[in-house]
Design a protein around this motif. Structure first.
Motif, PDB file in Angstrom:
ATOM      1  N   LEU A 332       0.841  -1.207   0.000  1.00 53.05           N
ATOM      2  CA  LEU A 332       0.000   0.000   0.000  1.00 53.05           C
ATOM      3  C   LEU A 332       0.868   1.246   0.000  1.00 53.05           C
TER       4      LEU A 332
ATOM      5  N   ARG B  21      -8.278  -2.783   4.056  1.00 55.14           N
ATOM      6  CA  ARG B  21      -7.532  -1.757   3.309  1.00 55.14           C
ATOM      7  C   ARG B  21      -7.404  -2.134   1.837  1.00 55.14           C
ATOM      8  N   THR B  25      -9.652  -0.200  -1.033  1.00 54.28           N
ATOM      9  CA  THR B  25      -8.887   0.512  -2.049  1.00 54.28           C
ATOM     10  C   THR B  25      -9.345   0.060  -3.437  1.00 54.28           C
TER      11      THR B  25
END
Lengths: 542, 123
Positions: A332, B21, B25
């Protein structure tokens, strides 16, 4: 050998002394008796001679008297007295007075008288109480040269005499006078003395010869065999059992020796069997101890691997989640870094790579905890090896490696999980590739080993042309986390996982190497026999 | 197009965080739960297209949860996430009704790949 100083203590010596003494005593008694009887015989002969001579003298007197020729009578008597053995002849009257003597006066000596006595000898008158009662007697008097046999006999009155014309003697006179004869005894004495010497000599010689013969016989029959037996017993006492006693006679000694020899032979056999047994026992103990140590080592290794498996499964589970976090958030973050900041992106890529490396190590660790839910099946090792080679030959790390497959045809199958066995084979090939710096030769050989304890094993041999394994490392390569690869390249788990898998199937895995000449790995797995299938079917039937 | 709903169940917060996450996303609606009973409660109020569940959890384990979920949400596809990277555990889960499996630790790409596959989207 018998020593003469010990003769008196030996059996033969004692026997010789005893028998010798008896022979001496016997000979003495026999000799004494023999001499005694012989002497008596000789004296008797002399007495007989005296008696016949007295008879002759009697006749001569009678003739002289009757014919009145006294001179002729004296002449006859003198002649008779000159006989070789005659010492003297004397005639006494009825009154006891000497009437005639063959000895010249002064020359004759009284029996026993000394030679030095110079006085003329006059024989004494015979004192007779009653001349008619006189009987014929004989006796030996004197000693040495004077020793004399005296023979005294009456001169009897006969019918021719008292009937004679002279009428000198009346009919009432039974005895007319006394005749005394003296004889030399030296002939008798000489013969007796000679016989005494002869008997002693013969007796002595006889004893000597008998004793010597006895000694020789006893030496041969007793002393020599006893000495040989004694030597033999001493040898046995000193544990020398190779030389038997050499007595071949048929007597008791021979029997004793044969019995002893057979006993010695038995003893020798017992001793040999005992030695053999002791030696074998030692070997057996060594072998068993070695076996036990190997089993124990293997058990320890298995136990080590099992605890490691349990531990690694726990650690793997705990580490997987945090690793997921690291990898995810590094991704990420990297995605948020602008493309212009290449350095930051690379740094984050390092984090991702290293986290993935951790994941790989954990995967390796999990190899230990595998076990349940495997599909056991019959595997042809040759086929499995071929498919494994074709699978990896497309991987870049094997591009420059040449394989030489030497597969023995017609091998029996093994019973195992093919994935696990393939994992072991892959491990061997990867290690070989790494060791050879990804270029060289790998030879794979399969063979059926001869049955041992009723089990046949199939051996798969992996030989590479790498630098080999140092001798000190050979002992450690199957331990978990042992690696010789550069940091980051090896987990040190491949061989220990392989070891665990092969051991689980009752097999064995061995490494050999001569440094500089490559390494050899031998994987042995039990062959599946016909009977095993039946046993399995039975199990599945349960 | 309606936003797909995904439920991620794991006793470890870091895994729940990763899932939400990555998937958020990627544009999905993500809810998380730390255990079986909580997850079942959530299915009372909301339908989910894909459920991601850990296999080993305290209380109710992944397999039991999956069986319950299949009763309540017969149309939802269940993906088991396993820390034990063994084919066997995963195959067992799949025979019990799981759609697919995912090994821990996973990368964002592999998570998205299995989820998109489960949703019938082009990977």
């Amino acid at each position: 050998m018998v020593k003469f100083s010990n003769l008196s203590h030996s059996l033969a010596g004692k026997l010789i002394i005893a028998i010798g003494s008896l022979m001496v005593l016997g000979s003495l008694a026999f000799g004494t008796l023999f001499i005694h009887f012989e002497q008596r015989q000789l004296v008797e002969n002399l007495v007989n001679y005296a008696s016949s001579l007295a008879d002759l003298v009697n006749r001569s007197i009678q003739y002289g008297m009757l014919s009145g020729r006294r001179d002729l009578m004296r002449q006859d008597l003198q002649m008779i007295s000159e006989g070789k053995r005659v010492r003297f002849i004397r005639i006494y009257g009825p009154d006891g007075k000497l009437r005639f003597s063959s000895e010249a006066p002064g020359v004759a000596k009284a029996p026993g008288a000394s030679k030095t006595q110079g006085a003329p000898y006059e024989p004494p008158a015979i004192r007779v109480k009653d001349i008619n009662a006189l009987a014929t007697t004989h006796s030996i008097v004197g000693a040495g040269a004077q020793k004399t046999l005296l023979y005294i006999t009456p001169i009897k009155n006969g019918p021719r005499c008292h009937a004679a014309a002279c009428h000198f003697h009346g009919k009432g006179n039974n005895v007319l006078g006394v005749l005394e004869e003296g004889f030399y005894t030296k002939d008798v004495d000489r013969v007796v003395s000679d016989n005494k010497i002869g008997t002693a000599l013969i007796g002595g010689l006889f004893i000597l010869v008998i004793s010597a013969s006895l000694f020789i016989i006893l030496y041969r029959l007793v002393s020599k065999p006893v000495a040989l037996l004694e030597d033999g017993m001493k040898r046995v006492a000193d544990c020398e059992l190779d030389e038997p006693i050499d007595i071949n006679t048929r007597d008791e000694m021979g029997l004793l020796a044969r019995t002893f020899n057979s006993m010695m032979q038995d003893l020798k056999l017992y001793r040999e069997s005992r030695d053999h047994w002791a030696h074998n026992l030692e070997e057996e103990i060594k072998r068993k101890t070695g076996e036990m140590m190997r089993t124990q080592e293997s058990l320890i290794n298995t136990e080590k691997l099992a605890s490691l498996g349990r531990m690694s499964a726990g650690i793997a589970h705990e580490l997987n989640s945090p690793l997921t976090g690291i990898i995810t958030f590094a991704h990420l973050l990297r995605n948020r870094v602008p493309d212009s900041d290449a350095e930051a992106r690379e740094d984050l890529q390092v984090v991702i790579d290293q986290a993935e490396r951790c994941a790989k190590i954990i995967k390796g660790l999990l190899g230990f905890s595998r076990g349940a839910g495997f599909e056991m099946t019959q595997i042809g090792l040759n086929t499995l090896l071929e498919s494994t080679i074709s699978m990896i030959s497309h991987q870049s790390r094997f591009y420059n490696i040449k394989f030489d497959l030497r597969l023995s045809p017609g091998l029996p199958p093994v019973f195992a999980d093919p994935n696990q066995i393939q994992q072991v084979f892959l491990n061997m090939l990867m290690n070989a590739s790494d060791a050879m710096d990804q270029k060289g030769f790998i030879t794979i050989t399969t063979r059926l080993l001869p049955a041992e304890d009723g089990r046949r094993m199939i051996e798969t041999e992996f030989t590479d042309t790498g630098p080999g394994i140092a001798e000190a490392d050979l002992l450690k390569i199957f331990e978990p986390f042992f690696t010789t690869k550069p940091v980051g390249q090896g987990t040190g788990l491949g061989l220990s996982v392989s070891y665990g898998i092969i051991k689980k199937y009752g097999g064995d895995i061995l490494a050999k190497s001569v440094p500089g000449q490559g390494a050899i790995f031998l994987i042995r797995l039990p062959a599946r026999e016909k009977g095993d299938e039946d046993a399995d079917e039975k199990h599945s039937g349960d | 197009m309606q936003t797909k709903s995904i439920l991620a169940i794991d006793d470890e917060e870091i895994v729940r965080m990763c899932c939400s996450r990555i998937l958020r996303t990627a544009g999905y609606d993500v809810d998380t739960s730390s255990g079986g009973p909580g997850a079942l409660e959530m299915t009372e109020e909301k339908k989910y297209d894909v459920v991601l569940t850990d296999l080993k959890m305290p209380g109710m384990d992944g397999i039991a949860l999956m069986v319950e979920l299949k009763k309540r949400l017969p149309d939802a596809r269940v993906i088991v996430v396993t820390g034990y990277s063994t084919i066997e555990t995963a195959t067992r889960a799949m025979t019990m009704g799981a759609y697919n499996y995912l090994e821990k630790p996973f990368s964002p790409e592999s998570l998205l790949a299995v989820v998109r596959d489960a949703l019938g989207e082009k990977v």
